[in-house]
Scaffold this motif. Structure first.
Motif, PDB file in Angstrom:
ATOM      1  N   ARG A   8      -5.655  87.243  29.828  1.00  0.00           N
ATOM      2  CA  ARG A   8      -4.230  86.954  30.013  1.00  0.00           C
ATOM      3  C   ARG A   8      -3.710  86.081  28.867  1.00  0.00           C
ATOM      4  NH1 ARG A   8      -2.838  90.849  33.317  1.00  0.00           N
ATOM      5  NH2 ARG A   8      -3.755  90.720  35.368  1.00  0.00           N
ATOM      6  N   ASP A  88       1.698  87.503  29.586  1.00  0.00           N
ATOM      7  CA  ASP A  88       1.460  87.700  31.023  1.00  0.00           C
ATOM      8  C   ASP A  88       2.032  86.569  31.864  1.00  0.00           C
ATOM      9  OD1 ASP A  88      -0.405  90.032  30.804  1.00  0.00           O
ATOM     10  OD2 ASP A  88      -1.592  88.570  29.676  1.00  0.00           O
ATOM     11  N   MET A 132       7.204  91.650  29.739  1.00  0.00           N
ATOM     12  CA  MET A 132       6.558  91.737  31.061  1.00  0.00           C
ATOM     13  C   MET A 132       6.940  93.030  31.774  1.00  0.00           C
ATOM     14  SD  MET A 132       6.777  87.844  32.539  1.00  0.00           S
ATOM     15  CE  MET A 132       5.732  86.533  31.875  1.00  0.00           C
ATOM     16  N   TYR A 137       3.822  93.760  34.531  1.00  0.00           N
ATOM     17  CA  TYR A 137       3.047  92.605  35.037  1.00  0.00           C
ATOM     18  C   TYR A 137       3.635  91.315  34.485  1.00  0.00           C
ATOM     19  CZ  TYR A 137      -0.710  89.505  36.358  1.00  0.00           C
ATOM     20  OH  TYR A 137      -1.418  88.487  36.948  1.00  0.00           O
TER      21      TYR A 137
END
Ligand SMILES: NC(=O)c1ccc[n+]([C@@H]2O[C@H](COP(=O)([O-])OP(=O)(O)OC[C@H]3O[C@@H](n4cnc5c(N)ncnc54)[C@H](O)[C@@H]3O)[C@@H](O)[C@H]2O)c1
Length: 254
Positions: A8, A88, A132, A137
């Motif tokens: 991430r 993320d 995003m 996500y």
């Protein structure tokens, strides 16, 4: 392993303060495996945080950014995507307070405190959302305060309470817009945390006085807040949105 953030990429604003909540959040996210972009107006502080983050074995980047200047935020987003490929997690942590009563408050005081706390949350969230949404996500965690819920009373003025309350309402409204895209928006509402935001960490005697009516009988630590952020930033928290977690030792319960 639960709450694993390996792979991430996170951006944490206001993470350059030595004893601040943002630095602790950046380090906690790194310990869970995330690569972390540190932004702050204070570039030296951001670099220190980034070096500590890198010592956890993940990648980090320190960027100077004033979170109320749209072009500077756009540059952070661009550099993050160029370096890491995606965003993320965004933690809207940068904030300021000011102990002033309304009758003594100037319009400039109001604008500064509301902008740095609340407008920044809008600008930074808007800037990361296209990436995003493209990735279906995202986790955005906003930093509110117990002052949002009980009308200050510790240190900040009414402008601070208003901004921190606006952050909660903004997050709820935005969460409805972006939840179908796999993006959650949540907030943390800390009580009094021992950092430099009030002009220096209070001595033991003062801390005792400030905490005598807090059920946990102590001030919060930056790590208390960082742990809650890590949870909300995780994949596993994907069914929680538009919510806030109180991290206040029981000083306000709702
Ligand atoms: N410490 C507390 O008791 C407490 C309680 C509730 C909420 N909070 C919130 O937690 C967050 C972090 O606070 P802290 O106590 O770690 O404060 P801090 O003063 O230690 O850190 C704040 C950081 O934000 C940065 N910053 C300020 N204005 C900025 C701007 N315009 N652009 C970019 N960076 C900027 C500062 O340089 C600093 O590094 C804030 O949003 C604060 O309102 C703190």
């Amino acid at each position: 392993m639960l709450f694993n953030l390996k792979g991430r990429t996170a951006i944490v604003t206001g993470a350059g303060s030595k004893r601040g909540i943002g630095r602790s959040i950046a380090l906690a996210l790194a310990e869970q495996g995330a690569d972390v972009v540190i932004c702050d107006m204070n570039l030296e502080g951001a670099k220190e945080t980034a070096a500590e983050v890198a010592s956890k074995g993940v990648k980090s980047l320190a960027l100077q950014c004033n979170v109320i200047v749209e072009s500077e935020i756009a540059a952070v987003v661009k550099q993050t995507v160029e370096t890491f490929g995606k965003i993320d997690i965004l933690v809207n942590n940068a904030g300021i307070t000011q102990p002033v009563k309304v009758l003594d408050m100037t319009e400039a005081d109001w604008d500064r405190v509301v902008d740095v706390n609340m407008k920044s949350t809008f600008l930074c969230s808007k800037a990361v959302l296209p990436n995003m949404i493209a990735n279906k996500y995202g986790r955005i965690v906003n930093m509110s305060s117990v002052s949002a819920k009980r009308g200050g009373g510790v240190f900040g003025g009414a402008h601070y309470s208003a901004a921190k309350s606006g952050i909660l309402a903004f997050g709820k409204a935005l969460s409805r817009e972006v939840a179908p895209e796999g993006i959650t928006i949540n907030a943390i509402a800390p009580g009094i945390v021992a950092t430099d935001i009030r002009g220096g960490v209070e001595d033991e005697e003062t801390q005792k006085k400030m905490t005598s009516d807090i059920p946990c009988r102590r001030m919060g630590t930056p790590l208390d807040v960082a742990a809650a952020v890590c949870f909300l930033a995780s994949t596993e928290a994907g069914y929680i949105t538009g919510e806030e977690i109180d991290v206040n030792g029981g000083s306000h319960m709702d």
